[in-house]
Design a protein around this motif. Structure first.
Motif, short mmCIF file in Angstrom:
data_model
loop_
_atom_site.label_atom_id
_atom_site.label_comp_id
_atom_site.label_asym_id
_atom_site.label_seq_id
_atom_site.Cartn_x
_atom_site.Cartn_y
_atom_site.Cartn_z
N GLU A 168 0.83 -1.21 0.00
CA GLU A 168 0.00 0.00 0.00
C GLU A 168 0.86 1.26 0.00
N LYS A 169 1.91 1.27 0.79
CA LYS A 169 2.82 2.42 0.83
C LYS A 169 3.56 2.57 -0.49
N LEU A 170 4.00 1.45 -1.04
CA LEU A 170 4.75 1.48 -2.29
C LEU A 170 3.92 2.05 -3.43
N PHE A 171 2.65 1.71 -3.48
CA PHE A 171 1.79 2.13 -4.58
C PHE A 171 0.84 3.28 -4.20
N ARG A 172 1.18 3.99 -3.13
CA ARG A 172 0.40 5.16 -2.73
C ARG A 172 0.39 6.17 -3.88
N ASP A 173 -0.75 6.74 -4.14
CA ASP A 173 -0.95 7.74 -5.19
C ASP A 173 -0.82 7.18 -6.62
N VAL A 174 -0.82 5.86 -6.76
CA VAL A 174 -0.84 5.23 -8.08
C VAL A 174 -2.28 4.80 -8.32
N ASP A 175 -2.96 5.50 -9.23
CA ASP A 175 -4.37 5.18 -9.48
C ASP A 175 -4.51 3.90 -10.30
N ALA A 176 -5.73 3.42 -10.45
CA ALA A 176 -6.00 2.14 -11.12
C ALA A 176 -5.52 2.16 -12.57
N ASP A 177 -5.68 3.29 -13.25
CA ASP A 177 -5.26 3.38 -14.65
C ASP A 177 -3.74 3.27 -14.77
N LEU A 178 -3.02 4.02 -13.95
CA LEU A 178 -1.56 3.96 -13.98
C LEU A 178 -1.08 2.56 -13.57
#
Length: 154
Positions: free
Chosen positions: A116-126
């Motif tokens: 969760e921390k690693l992919f914070r601010d990475v939306d579903a499209d990205l």
């Protein structure tokens, strides 16, 4: 930045990101390194109950010798059992132990928090584009490996 510069940046960044992920991952658990975790995850997700060293090597993209070295260390810690194949004594098979399964159950929440921390601010499209991009890069690498292996054989 033009397309060539972007490709060069991505190529170099893969190594930097890999090194940083390894450093972070190694801090997660004092009992196993991130590379050992990858080996154990490959065993757990294998279609074979106890994959061979060569099968694990192909799954995680490292040499059979590196897999054997890691597996021997994990065996000393009680995380895996290494045994000879029933049909071919030259083949070594690696299976997780109950201790390993329990250990991974105990760190499940920590692993989720890490992701969760690693992919914070990475939306579903990205996330989807990154996922498909990495699959494409992996496929291209496989093709290149085959070409290089064929050239070496000639």
């Amino acid at each position: 930045m033009d397309e060539l510069a972007q490709k060069a940046f991505i190529f170099a960044s893969i190594f930097t990101v890999s090194n940083k992920l390894q450093t972070l991952g190694d801090k997660l658990d004092p009992q196993i390194t991130i590379k050992q975790w990858l080996l154990l995850a490959a065993i757990a997700n294998s279609t074979v109950e106890a994959p061979s060293l060569s099968e694990i090597s192909a799954l995680i993209g490292t040499s059979r010798q590196n897999v054997k070295k890691m597996a021997l260390l994990l065996e000393k810690q009680g995380f895996v059992n290494i045994r000879r194949d029933a049909n071919d004594a030259r083949v070594l098979r690696v299976a997780q132990t109950a201790k390993c399964v329990e250990h991974f159950k105990s760190r499940y929440k920590m692993e989720l928090e890490f992701l969760e921390k690693l992919f914070r601010d990475v939306d579903a499209d990205l996330l989807s584009r990154l996922y498909h991009g990495l699959i494409k890069l992996s496929n291209n690498i496989s093709v290149m490996e085959e070409q290089y292996n064929q050239n070496e054989e000639q």
